[in-house]
Design a protein around this motif. Structure first.
Motif, PDB file in Angstrom:
ATOM      1  N   GLU A  21       0.835  -1.209   0.000  1.00  5.70           N
ATOM      2  CA  GLU A  21       0.000   0.000   0.000  1.00  5.70           C
ATOM      3  C   GLU A  21       0.869   1.257   0.000  1.00  5.70           C
ATOM      4  N   TYR A  65       3.920   5.842  -5.363  1.00  2.00           N
ATOM      5  CA  TYR A  65       3.885   5.882  -6.828  1.00  2.00           C
ATOM      6  C   TYR A  65       2.847   6.896  -7.305  1.00  2.00           C
ATOM      7  N   GLU A  66       1.664   6.847  -6.729  1.00  4.05           N
ATOM      8  CA  GLU A  66       0.592   7.760  -7.130  1.00  4.05           C
ATOM      9  C   GLU A  66       0.911   9.205  -6.774  1.00  4.05           C
ATOM     10  N   GLN A  67       1.431   9.439  -5.582  1.00  3.02           N
ATOM     11  CA  GLN A  67       1.684  10.802  -5.116  1.00  3.02           C
ATOM     12  C   GLN A  67       2.868  11.465  -5.819  1.00  3.02           C
ATOM     13  N   THR A  68       3.726  10.657  -6.429  1.00  2.00           N
ATOM     14  CA  THR A  68       4.838  11.230  -7.185  1.00  2.00           C
ATOM     15  C   THR A  68       4.497  11.331  -8.670  1.00  2.00           C
ATOM     16  N   GLY A  69       3.229  11.150  -9.005  1.00  2.00           N
ATOM     17  CA  GLY A  69       2.807  11.268 -10.395  1.00  2.00           C
ATOM     18  C   GLY A  69       3.334  10.159 -11.281  1.00  2.00           C
ATOM     19  N   GLY A  70       3.568   8.989 -10.704  1.00  2.00           N
ATOM     20  CA  GLY A  70       4.062   7.856 -11.484  1.00  2.00           C
ATOM     21  C   GLY A  70       5.527   7.955 -11.847  1.00  2.00           C
ATOM     22  N   ARG A 124       2.290   1.760  -3.494  1.00  2.00           N
ATOM     23  CA  ARG A 124       1.285   2.264  -4.426  1.00  2.00           C
ATOM     24  C   ARG A 124       1.021   3.742  -4.172  1.00  2.00           C
ATOM     25  N   LEU A 125       0.902   4.143  -2.900  1.00  2.00           N
ATOM     26  CA  LEU A 125       0.651   5.547  -2.580  1.00  2.00           C
ATOM     27  C   LEU A 125       1.822   6.438  -2.979  1.00  2.00           C
TER      28      LEU A 125
END
Length: 66
Positions: free
Chosen positions: A27, A33-38, A30-31
């Protein structure tokens, strides 16, 4: 005269960070990854990587000084 320069970088042990935030490592990955804009797909595609070197703005210790 020679000057010795060293670099000090913050390294995150993802399992320790996840434990501190009381969440699963997957988790957290994933967070992040998402919060850094991929910006770091390896966070979700490479579970074998246990360390994360976050980008930190500021002067680089490896830059030569006069």
């Amino acid at each position: 005269m020679y000057r010795l320069c060293t670099a000090h970088r913050q390294v995150w042990h993802l399992s320790h960070v996840a434990r501190r935030f009381q969440c699963d490592e997957s988790e957290l990955r994933r967070l992040l990854y998402e919060q850094t804009g991929g910006m770091f797909p390896e966070l979700v595609t490479r579970p074998d990587l246990k360390l994360f070197l976050p980008p930190i703005n500021g002067p680089d210790s490896l830059t030569p000084t006069p």
